[in-house]
Design a protein around this motif. Structure first.
Motif, PDB file in Angstrom:
ATOM      1  N   PRO A 352       0.752  -1.026  -0.196  1.00 48.22           N
ATOM      2  CA  PRO A 352       0.087  -0.037   0.014  1.00 48.22           C
ATOM      3  C   PRO A 352       0.867   1.316  -0.021  1.00 48.22           C
ATOM      4  O   PRO A 352       1.906   1.254   0.426  1.00 48.22           O
ATOM      5  N   THR A 353       0.113   2.443  -0.464  1.00 49.97           N
ATOM      6  CA  THR A 353       1.109   3.557  -0.366  1.00 49.97           C
ATOM      7  C   THR A 353       0.629   4.594   0.606  1.00 49.97           C
ATOM      8  O   THR A 353       1.013   5.906   0.860  1.00 49.97           O
ATOM      9  N   ARG A 354      -0.516   4.084   1.386  1.00 45.83           N
ATOM     10  CA  ARG A 354      -1.047   4.886   2.704  1.00 45.83           C
ATOM     11  C   ARG A 354      -0.210   4.722   4.009  1.00 45.83           C
ATOM     12  O   ARG A 354       0.271   3.392   4.153  1.00 45.83           O
ATOM     13  N   ARG A 355       0.108   5.635   4.437  1.00 47.90           N
ATOM     14  CA  ARG A 355       1.079   5.344   5.841  1.00 47.90           C
ATOM     15  C   ARG A 355       0.329   4.466   6.840  1.00 47.90           C
ATOM     16  O   ARG A 355       1.180   3.516   7.060  1.00 47.90           O
ATOM     17  N   SER A 356      -0.825   4.592   6.993  1.00 50.78           N
ATOM     18  CA  SER A 356      -1.501   3.716   7.951  1.00 50.78           C
ATOM     19  C   SER A 356      -1.548   2.385   7.638  1.00 50.78           C
ATOM     20  O   SER A 356      -1.639   1.528   8.590  1.00 50.78           O
ATOM     21  N   LEU A 357      -1.573   2.087   6.423  1.00 51.77           N
ATOM     22  CA  LEU A 357      -1.807   0.758   6.022  1.00 51.77           C
ATOM     23  C   LEU A 357      -0.366  -0.014   6.335  1.00 51.77           C
ATOM     24  O   LEU A 357      -0.465  -1.330   6.505  1.00 51.77           O
ATOM     25  N   LEU A 358       0.722   0.590   6.141  1.00 53.15           N
ATOM     26  CA  LEU A 358       2.126  -0.085   6.614  1.00 53.15           C
ATOM     27  C   LEU A 358       2.288  -0.590   7.871  1.00 53.15           C
ATOM     28  O   LEU A 358       3.213  -1.198   8.112  1.00 53.15           O
ATOM     29  N   THR A 359       1.508   0.077   8.913  1.00 56.24           N
ATOM     30  CA  THR A 359       1.582  -0.283  10.091  1.00 56.24           C
ATOM     31  C   THR A 359       0.758  -1.487  10.634  1.00 56.24           C
ATOM     32  O   THR A 359       0.473  -1.911  11.704  1.00 56.24           O
ATOM     33  N   GLN A 360      -0.193  -1.825   9.599  1.00 48.43           N
ATOM     34  CA  GLN A 360      -1.357  -2.876  10.012  1.00 48.43           C
ATOM     35  C   GLN A 360      -0.879  -4.112   9.313  1.00 48.43           C
ATOM     36  O   GLN A 360      -0.329  -4.085   8.188  1.00 48.43           O
ATOM     37  N   PRO A 361      -1.114  -5.252   9.971  1.00 42.72           N
ATOM     38  CA  PRO A 361      -1.201  -6.650   9.370  1.00 42.72           C
ATOM     39  C   PRO A 361      -2.166  -6.922   8.365  1.00 42.72           C
ATOM     40  O   PRO A 361      -3.557  -6.896   8.522  1.00 42.72           O
ATOM     41  N   LEU A 362      -1.689  -7.137   6.955  1.00 38.75           N
ATOM     42  CA  LEU A 362      -2.705  -7.144   6.085  1.00 38.75           C
ATOM     43  C   LEU A 362      -2.623  -8.740   5.626  1.00 38.75           C
ATOM     44  O   LEU A 362      -1.613  -9.508   5.843  1.00 38.75           O
ATOM     45  N   ASP A 363      -3.818  -9.216   5.140  1.00 35.87           N
ATOM     46  CA  ASP A 363      -4.236 -10.680   4.948  1.00 35.87           C
ATOM     47  C   ASP A 363      -3.796 -10.971   3.668  1.00 35.87           C
ATOM     48  O   ASP A 363      -4.484 -11.246   2.705  1.00 35.87           O
ATOM     49  N   TYR A 364      -2.510 -11.183   3.056  1.00 33.53           N
ATOM     50  CA  TYR A 364      -2.073 -11.044   1.814  1.00 33.53           C
ATOM     51  C   TYR A 364      -2.513 -12.652   1.432  1.00 33.53           C
ATOM     52  O   TYR A 364      -2.397 -13.604   2.258  1.00 33.53           O
ATOM     53  N   ALA A 365      -2.762 -12.747   0.237  1.00 33.36           N
ATOM     54  CA  ALA A 365      -3.370 -13.911  -0.484  1.00 33.36           C
ATOM     55  C   ALA A 365      -2.086 -14.909  -0.456  1.00 33.36           C
ATOM     56  O   ALA A 365      -2.384 -16.314  -0.473  1.00 33.36           O
ATOM     57  N   VAL A 366      -0.964 -14.522  -0.503  1.00 32.40           N
ATOM     58  CA  VAL A 366       0.122 -15.358  -0.816  1.00 32.40           C
ATOM     59  C   VAL A 366       1.471 -15.089   0.196  1.00 32.40           C
ATOM     60  O   VAL A 366       1.812 -13.841   0.439  1.00 32.40           O
ATOM     61  N   ARG A 367       1.747 -15.711   0.825  1.00 31.56           N
ATOM     62  CA  ARG A 367       3.021 -15.641   1.749  1.00 31.56           C
ATOM     63  C   ARG A 367       3.049 -14.414   2.457  1.00 31.56           C
ATOM     64  O   ARG A 367       3.749 -13.579   2.569  1.00 31.56           O
ATOM     65  N   PRO A 368       2.021 -14.190   3.506  1.00 31.52           N
ATOM     66  CA  PRO A 368       1.876 -13.052   4.267  1.00 31.52           C
ATOM     67  C   PRO A 368       3.063 -12.827   5.205  1.00 31.52           C
ATOM     68  O   PRO A 368       3.278 -11.790   5.902  1.00 31.52           O
ATOM     69  N   ASP A 369       3.643 -14.027   5.705  1.00 31.56           N
ATOM     70  CA  ASP A 369       4.759 -14.126   6.626  1.00 31.56           C
ATOM     71  C   ASP A 369       5.801 -13.466   5.918  1.00 31.56           C
ATOM     72  O   ASP A 369       6.972 -13.007   6.636  1.00 31.56           O
ATOM     73  N   LEU A 370       6.113 -13.368   4.559  1.00 37.06           N
ATOM     74  CA  LEU A 370       7.086 -12.607   3.944  1.00 37.06           C
ATOM     75  C   LEU A 370       7.065 -11.125   3.779  1.00 37.06           C
ATOM     76  O   LEU A 370       8.117 -10.431   3.497  1.00 37.06           O
ATOM     77  N   MET A 371       5.822 -10.849   3.558  1.00 41.43           N
ATOM     78  CA  MET A 371       5.400  -9.489   3.243  1.00 41.43           C
ATOM     79  C   MET A 371       6.000  -8.357   4.184  1.00 41.43           C
ATOM     80  O   MET A 371       6.295  -7.315   3.697  1.00 41.43           O
ATOM     81  N   PRO A 372       5.993  -8.419   5.420  1.00 44.90           N
ATOM     82  CA  PRO A 372       6.528  -7.621   6.467  1.00 44.90           C
ATOM     83  C   PRO A 372       8.121  -7.100   5.990  1.00 44.90           C
ATOM     84  O   PRO A 372       8.329  -6.085   6.262  1.00 44.90           O
ATOM     85  N   VAL A 373       8.821  -8.366   5.493  1.00 45.99           N
ATOM     86  CA  VAL A 373      10.099  -7.605   4.981  1.00 45.99           C
ATOM     87  C   VAL A 373      10.167  -6.893   3.785  1.00 45.99           C
ATOM     88  O   VAL A 373      10.865  -5.817   3.881  1.00 45.99           O
ATOM     89  N   TYR A 374       9.290  -7.074   3.108  1.00 45.13           N
ATOM     90  CA  TYR A 374       8.972  -6.288   1.866  1.00 45.13           C
ATOM     91  C   TYR A 374       8.602  -4.693   2.032  1.00 45.13           C
ATOM     92  O   TYR A 374       9.093  -3.719   1.634  1.00 45.13           O
TER      93      TYR A 374
END
Length: 433
Positions: A352-374
Motif C-alpha cells: 500500500p501507499t498509505r502510511r496507516s496501512l504499512l503499520t497494519q497486518p494485511l491478509d495477503y493472499a500469498v506468503r503473508p509471512d514474507l510481506m513484512p520484510v518487503y
C-alpha cells in the motif's frame, strides 16, 4: 506480472450501497447512456487477480453511486502507452487510466492529465507515503494518485544456504549485508554449490531502472538536485557500475540474466538455477506454487553507503479532457481509500501507499509471512529517489539504461564509457521532454 491464486474481491470491498448516494455526493446522472456523463471509462492492464479486483471495485462504486457506470477497458501492457498516446492525440482518451511511475512524468508534464490539487487537501495528501506522493507530482501539483507500490527484496533457498554453511540472514534493514558481506556470501555459494549461480537480479527489459538501487546505495544520483542535468558521472556512479559488472565477471549471476535477457528472476529461482533472487513482492504468487513454503525465505537488499530500493507499482490518473472531473477525482479517491487499498493489496500481493496501512497486518493472499520484510524494505525509498524516476522523459533514460548496461555487463564496455553514454542520453531526454 504475477497471478495470485485466490478468489476475487467480494462483498467486503463493496461497502454499504446506499440509495440516493449520488444525490448526496453531488453527482447527477444524465440520461445519455453508456457513453455519457454518467459513465467513467477506465483503461488498464493487469494480471487476472488485478483485473478481477478492479472490476469488483468498479461494481462496488456503481452500487454506491446509483445511475453511474464505470466501464473498464482492458489493454496489454505492451500496447498500453502506444494506444493511450493515440487516444489522447485523437481526443478519444478514457476518463481514467492506470500508469506506472516511470511513465507518469511524460503525461503530467504535457498537460494531458487532470490536476488533482482542488480535490486533495493537505490532510488527504499527508495520508500517503511522502516518497510515493512525490512521485505523482509535477511542479508541486499532483496529477495522479499513488495506488500501490512494489519493491525488491532477496529471496533465498534455505536448502542451498544450509549446504553452503550459511546459517543466518539479516532480519532487519539496519542489519542488511554490506556490499562486501554480500560478495562474500556469493563467493561462498559459488564455491559450495555446483551448477548453481549465487543469485539473479530483476533488471530485465523495462526493469532496467532497478539498477538505480545500486547507484543510490553508493550515494550517487542519475540526475542532479535540480533534476535538469545528469549526475551519474561520479565516483559513486563508477563504484556502483563496477560492482555490478563484477556480478558477471565473477560468475555470481547467470550469463543469460542480463538486462536484455528474457530469463526472469522468478523462473530461474523456481528452477533451482540460482540460490537467491532479487525479486519483487508481486512475483510471489508465481513463485509460491512452484516451491514448498518451507524451502525459501526472504531477507533485505544489501546496503552500500545507505539503504535503497526501487520504485515499483502503479498510479491511477484522470485525463484532463474528462467530461466529469469531480466524478473522476471521486473515483480515484474511492480506489485509494484505506479499505479498498488494503483489499487490493491483499489480493494482488503488492504494497500500500498509505502510511496507516504499512503499520497494519494485511491478509495477503500469498506468503503473508514474507510481506513484512518487503514493507520494511520499502521504507528505504525516499522522495529524493522517486523524483529522479518520475520526471518527464524518464522512459527515454530507461531505454538508455537498457542499452548501456547491457553493453557494460555482456560486452564489458568500460565503466567510464558506459556512464558517459548514459549521461549523454540523459541530456537528450531532458532536452526533448
Amino acid at each position: 506480472m504475477a497471478v495470485a491464486r485466490r478468489a476475487v474481491l467480494g462483498a467486503a470491498v463493496a461497502g454499504a450501497g446506499a440509495v440516493g448516494f449520488a444525490r448526496r455526493s453531488g453527482f447527477s446522472p444524465s440520461s445519455t447512456g453508456s457513453a455519457g456523463a454518467d459513465t467513467l471509462t477506465f483503461s488498464l492492464w493487469g494480471a487476472d487477480t488485478e483485473i478481477a479486483a478492479f472490476q469488483a471495485l468498479a461494481r462496488a462504486y456503481e452500487r454506491r453511486h446509483r445511475g453511474i457506470r464505470v466501464q473498464i477497458r482492458l489493454e496489454s501492457y505492451q500496447q498500453m502507452y502506444t494506444n493511450m498516446d493515440a487516444l489522447l492525440a485523437g481526443g478519444r482518451a478514457p476518463d481514467l487510466f492506470r500508469c506506472d511511475y516511470a511513465n507518469l512524468g511524460m503525461y503530467s508534464a504535457s498537460g494531458q492529465l487532470l490536476d488533482l490539487s482542488p480535490y486533495f487537501g493537505d490532510k488527504e495528501r499527508d495520508a500517503f507515503l511522502p516518497a510515493l506522493w512525490k512521485a505523482v507530482c509535477h511542479e508541486g501539483k499532483p496529477y495522479a494518485v499513488p495506488h500501490h507500490t512494489d519493491t525488491t527484496a532477496v529471496l533465498y533457498r534455505k536448502d542451498m544456504f544450509r549446504k553452503a554453511g550459511i546459517t543466518s540472514v539479516p532480519t532487519s534493514l539496519d542489519e542488511a549485508w554490506t556490499w562486501d558481506e554480500f560478495s562474500e556470501i556469493c563467493a561462498r555459494l559459488r564455491k559450495k554449490l555446483h551448477g548453481v549461480y549465487p543469485f539473479v537480479y530483476g533488471w530485465q527489459q523495462t526493469g532496467a531502472f532497478r539498477w538505480l538501487t545500486w547507484l543510490w546505495e553508493a550515494g550517487g544520483r542519475i540526475l542532479d538536485d535540480s533534476l535538469t542535468a545528469p549526475a551519474i558521472e561520479s565516483a559513486a556512479g563508477l563504484r556502483a557500475l563496477r560492482f555490478t559488472q563484477d556480478f558477471f565477471r565473477e560468475g555470481f549471476v547467470p550469463p543469460n540474466s542480463s538486462v536484455k535477457s528474457a530469463a526472469f528472476p522468478d523462473s530461474l529461482f523456481t528452477a533451482g538455477t540460482v540460490a537467491m533472487s532479487f525479486a519483487g513482492d508481486f512475483l510471489l504468487p508465481t513463485i509460491d506454487p512452484a516451491l514448498d513454503k518451507d524451502l525459501y525465505g526472504v531477507t533485505f537488499q544489501p546496503r552500500g553507503r545507505t539503504a535503497a530500493t526501487d520504485l515499483g507499482g502503479n498510479a491511477v490518473v484522470a485525463t484532463r479532457t474528462t467530461e466529469n472531473p469531480e466524478l473522476a477525482a471521486d473515483f480515484l479517491k474511492f480506489l485509494a481509500n484505506e479499505e479498498n487499498m488494503a483489499r487490493f493489496c491483499e489480493q494482488t500481493v503488492v504494497l500500500p501507499t498509505r502510511r496507516s496501512l504499512l503499520t497494519q497486518p494485511l491478509d495477503y493472499a500469498v506468503r503473508p509471512d514474507l510481506m513484512p520484510v518487503y514493507a520494511e524494505q520499502a521504507t528505504a525509498l525516499t522522495p529524493g529517489m522517486t523524483e529522479q524516476v518520475a520526471i518527464p522523459g524518464f522512459g527515454r533514460i530507461n531505454s538508455a539504461l537498457q542499452d548501456e548496461l547491457e553493453a557494460a555487463f555482456v560486452n564489458r564496455q568500460p565503466a567510464e564509457v558506459t556512464l558517459r553514454n548514459i549521461a549523454a542520453s540523459t541530456r537528450t531526454a531532458l532536452a526533448s521532454a
